[in-house]
Each structure stands twice: as C-alpha cells, then as structure tokens.
Design an enzyme around this catalytic site. Structure first.
Site, PDB file in Angstrom:
ATOM      1  N   PHE A 108       0.838  -1.210   0.000  1.00 32.24           N
ATOM      2  CA  PHE A 108       0.000   0.000   0.000  1.00 32.24           C
ATOM      3  C   PHE A 108       0.877   1.266   0.000  1.00 32.24           C
ATOM      4  CE2 PHE A 108      -2.130   2.737   3.432  1.00 32.24           C
ATOM      5  CZ  PHE A 108      -2.783   3.543   2.516  1.00 32.24           C
ATOM      6  N   TYR A 161       3.885  -6.077  18.144  1.00 34.57           N
ATOM      7  CA  TYR A 161       4.171  -5.306  16.917  1.00 34.57           C
ATOM      8  C   TYR A 161       4.926  -4.026  17.282  1.00 34.57           C
ATOM      9  CZ  TYR A 161       3.183  -2.010  13.091  1.00 34.57           C
ATOM     10  OH  TYR A 161       3.295  -1.057  12.096  1.00 34.57           O
TER      11      TYR A 161
HETATM   12  N1  LIG Z   1      -0.661   1.615   7.066  1.00 41.10           N
HETATM   13  C1  LIG Z   1      -0.460   2.248   8.218  1.00 41.10           C
HETATM   14  O1  LIG Z   1      -1.368   2.911   8.738  1.00 41.10           O
HETATM   15  C2  LIG Z   1       0.893   2.182   8.901  1.00 41.10           C
HETATM   16  C3  LIG Z   1       1.059   2.886  10.101  1.00 41.10           C
HETATM   17  C4  LIG Z   1       2.292   2.821  10.738  1.00 41.10           C
HETATM   18  C5  LIG Z   1       3.338   2.107  10.173  1.00 41.10           C
HETATM   19  N2  LIG Z   1       3.150   1.422   9.014  1.00 41.10           N
HETATM   20  C6  LIG Z   1       4.285   0.686   8.459  1.00 41.10           C
HETATM   21  O2  LIG Z   1       4.456   1.037   7.098  1.00 41.10           O
HETATM   22  C7  LIG Z   1       4.991  -0.074   6.368  1.00 41.10           C
HETATM   23  C8  LIG Z   1       4.149  -0.354   5.133  1.00 41.10           C
HETATM   24  O3  LIG Z   1       2.852  -0.740   5.559  1.00 41.10           O
HETATM   25  P1  LIG Z   1       1.588  -0.845   4.579  1.00 41.10           P
HETATM   26  O4  LIG Z   1       0.436  -0.277   5.293  1.00 41.10           O
HETATM   27  O5  LIG Z   1       1.953  -0.353   3.229  1.00 41.10           O
HETATM   28  O6  LIG Z   1       1.361  -2.425   4.571  1.00 41.10           O
HETATM   29  P2  LIG Z   1       1.372  -3.467   3.351  1.00 41.10           P
HETATM   30  O7  LIG Z   1       1.056  -4.796   3.942  1.00 41.10           O
HETATM   31  O8  LIG Z   1       0.525  -2.984   2.235  1.00 41.10           O
HETATM   32  O9  LIG Z   1       2.891  -3.420   2.891  1.00 41.10           O
HETATM   33  C9  LIG Z   1       3.889  -4.244   3.421  1.00 41.10           C
HETATM   34  C10 LIG Z   1       4.612  -4.878   2.250  1.00 41.10           C
HETATM   35  O10 LIG Z   1       5.688  -5.665   2.765  1.00 41.10           O
HETATM   36  C11 LIG Z   1       5.652  -6.938   2.117  1.00 41.10           C
HETATM   37  N3  LIG Z   1       6.228  -7.907   3.043  1.00 41.10           N
HETATM   38  C12 LIG Z   1       5.703  -8.352   4.215  1.00 41.10           C
HETATM   39  N4  LIG Z   1       6.523  -9.244   4.774  1.00 41.10           N
HETATM   40  C13 LIG Z   1       7.603  -9.360   3.940  1.00 41.10           C
HETATM   41  C14 LIG Z   1       8.789 -10.146   3.977  1.00 41.10           C
HETATM   42  N5  LIG Z   1       9.050 -10.985   4.985  1.00 41.10           N
HETATM   43  N6  LIG Z   1       9.671 -10.021   2.946  1.00 41.10           N
HETATM   44  C15 LIG Z   1       9.430  -9.185   1.919  1.00 41.10           C
HETATM   45  N7  LIG Z   1       8.319  -8.422   1.832  1.00 41.10           N
HETATM   46  C16 LIG Z   1       7.425  -8.516   2.836  1.00 41.10           C
HETATM   47  C17 LIG Z   1       4.189  -7.194   1.813  1.00 41.10           C
HETATM   48  O11 LIG Z   1       4.003  -8.142   0.760  1.00 41.10           O
HETATM   49  C18 LIG Z   1       3.715  -5.805   1.424  1.00 41.10           C
HETATM   50  O12 LIG Z   1       3.892  -5.563   0.030  1.00 41.10           O
HETATM   51  C19 LIG Z   1       5.057  -1.231   7.355  1.00 41.10           C
HETATM   52  O13 LIG Z   1       6.367  -1.304   7.865  1.00 41.10           O
HETATM   53  C20 LIG Z   1       4.088  -0.817   8.457  1.00 41.10           C
HETATM   54  O14 LIG Z   1       4.405  -1.408   9.695  1.00 41.10           O
HETATM   55  C21 LIG Z   1       1.950   1.444   8.351  1.00 41.10           C
END
Ligand SMILES: NC(=O)c1ccc[n+]([C@@H]2O[C@H](COP(=O)([O-])OP(=O)(O)OC[C@H]3O[C@@H](n4cnc5c(N)ncnc54)[C@H](O)[C@@H]3O)[C@@H](O)[C@H]2O)c1
Length: 308
Positions: A11, A140
C-alpha cells in the site's frame, strides 16, 4: 542515486516507488507479496520477489549496490503479532538487523525505516511529539521499537544516516481492506456492498494521514538526507464516528452503523505533532481529510466495480 525499497509492492510502498521515480531515483524493490500483489508496481522498476528474511538478500546488496534503503516490508498486524510474537520479531526486528548489516557492509549512505505511532503507547499529552515517552504495548510495537534502536545504533557506528519515520494512521487508495489498519477502506467497502458497519466505540480519535503525503515524506527524508526520528502525521484529530459520517455523506449512502462498546485496550485519543518533519524534512501534508477521502472513495468505487 539508487534506492532499495523493501515492501515496495504494498500500500504505502507502491506510492513511495512512484514518488521516487518522479524525482529521478532508480528504484529496486524487494517484496515477497505476502500482503500485496504486482498490481500497483510502477512500470519499469526492477522487482525481486523475495523474503527479507532470506539470506539471498545479501546478493541483491552486492549486485545492485544501492545508495539508500527505504525499509517498509513488515508484519503489519497487531493482532497477528500477539498470536505469533516470534514471527513478528523475526520479520520486523531480526530481518531489519540483517538489512542494516548488509547496508553497512555495502556502503549504503542512508537507511529509512517505517515505524509507527504504536511505539508511544497510551498518550501522556497531546499532540504526541518525538520527545514523548515510548511505551510499546503490543508485540508489533515492541518489534518496531527494537528495530528503531538498532537503526540508531548502526547510525552511530557506521557512516549511515538513520531515519525513522513514525507514521500515524495511513489511509488512501490501494490499502488492503483485509487487514485491521484500513478502517477508511473497510467503511467505504461496507457502504458500497450495502453491509452494516460495526463501530466499536466511535468517539475515539485517530490521526489519519493520506498515503500520498506519506510517500512525499519518504522522498523528502531521502532528498534532505536527514537522520533522526520524525512523526509523519496530519496533526488532526478525527473521531471514528465523524469519519463514518463524512464517508457516508460523501458517498450519499445512508448505511446503518451499529455502535458496540469499546474494545479492551483501545486508545481513546491519538494525534501526532508533525512540526519536526515540517522544519527538518521541509514536509507538510497537502491533503485535507475531505480531499483524501474523495480520492480514496473514487479508488474503491473503481475497484469494486472492477474497472481497475
Ligand atoms: N498503514 C499504516 O497505517 C501504517 C502505520 C504505521 C506504520 N506502518 C508501516 O508502514 C509499512 C508499510 O505498511 P503498509 O500499510 O503499506 O502495509 P502493506 O502490507 O501494504 O505493505 C507491506 C509490504 O511488505 C511486504 N512484506 C511483508 N513481509 C515481507 C517479507 N518478509 N519479505 C518481503 N516483503 C514482505 C508485503 O508483501 C507488502 O507488500 C510497514 O512497515 C508498516 O508497519 C503502516
């Protein structure tokens, strides 16, 4: 300048990739597609379908020689972290340490990390700034905070700029609605499907920041090459009941919302100051919640009707 972007199919990652390409960076993505697909990968970007826990990741550092790492790949579910803390630790902390080691050995100049407002725990004051105490409550949040400590320590020991971005609640097009974080997308889809929305509490507030603003913040962090901890947020408090009202009004769908009691352990209020990012990363969010919701609703309508 070449950026190695982990989680770039996800995302936030897919928006970050687009931002970086628009600024002329060469982007290489590592993603195992655990919670995403190739649908939103920008054209012409080198993509390695690979787990960040995999030892072959080292060979990518050696062959690609990135200047910068933006590390977004993660186990993102709080609930899952409580069920499988070791898996969460492995992906969010241990794999980050491995990436840092490869970065240090291969001349990477900056390491940017996606952390979370979750590291702060229950707010002592609002808005939460970067001086606020840290009290991670879930596995987490602990795994993210532990990774932060490693990144800061690597920054002290090696010639790597350690940049930690603590995101508030990110929303916008492409968010996975099967997860627990995508409340905006979930509400929109429920209304489109004419299903009832169940809201636990409703008066609790959150800080919703639009994904394109977050992607710009990541690009700014790289452009400015700034180390340190930065909240990336809207600095605006919005109650979930107000969010529901805005979404249903904008969609002109008068769905039924059922308000249930608060879930145990849920934060009552949350809002993060983005003043430091404003000053040091020369970043501020461009999207109001209204404009962000318009784009998000449009995306989900297209997705729901199958036109994208
Ligand atoms: N969405 C939010 O509100 C939010 C808030 C705070 C922090 N974050 C952080 O932002 C980052 C991105 O989150 P997002 O919301 O886009 O989630 P998301 O799940 O869409 O993106 C995470 C991506 O990492 C990939 N992934 C997961 N495990 C993996 C692995 N072991 N090896 C390789 N790829 C892997 C997934 O396939 C995915 O494409 C994350 O680190 C998340 O913790 C997100």
């Amino acid at each position: 300048m070449k950026v190695l972007l982990t989680g770039g199919a996800g995302f936030i990652g897919s928006h970050v990739a687009e931002q970086l390409v628009s600024h002329g960076y060469e982007v290489v993505i590592i993603d195992n597609l655990a919670s995403s697909s190739k649908t939103y990968l920008p054209e012409g970007i080198k993509f390695y379908e690979m787990d960040i826990n995999d030892f072959t990741v080292e060979s990518i550092f050696k062959s690609e020689k990135p200047d910068i790492v933006i590390h977004l790949a993660a186990q993102t579910s709080v609930v899952h972290s409580m069920k499988e803390p070791y898996f969460d630790f492995q992906t969010n902390t241990a794999a980050t340490v491995k990436l840092l080691q490869y970065a240090a050995e291969n001349g990477v100049r900056q390491f940017v990390f996606a952390s979370s407002a979750a590291v702060y725990g229950e707010p002592v004051y609002l808005p939460i700034d970067e001086h606020h105490s840290v009290d991670p409550q879930s596995f987490y949040a602990i795994s993210k905070y532990a990774a932060e400590l490693y990144i800061t320590a690597f920054g002290k020991q090696h010639d790597i700029t350690p940049t930690i971005l603590r995101f508030s609640n990110v929303y916008g097009p492409r968010q996975n609605t099967s997860g627990e974080a995508g409340v905006v997308g979930i509400l929109i889809l429920k209304l489109l499907q004419k299903e009832n929305c169940i809201i636990y509490g409703g008066k609790q507030t959150r800080d919703f920041v639009f994904v394109k603003d977050v992607a710009i913040a990541c690009a700014k962090a790289v452009i400015e090459n700034k180390g340190g901890i930065f909240n990336i947020s809207s600095n605006t408090e919005l109650a979930i009941s107000e969010l529901y009202k805005s979404v249903s009004e904008k969609m002109s769908i008068d769905g039924e919302a059922f308000f249930h009691p608060y879930r145990e352990g849920e934060l009552v209020r949350s809002v993060l100051s983005n003043e430091k990012a404003g000053k040091e990363l020369v970043w501020k969010p461009n999207y109001s919640i209204s404009k962000g919701l318009d784009e998000t609703i449009e995306h989900y309508i297209h997705r729901y009707t199958g036109s994208i």
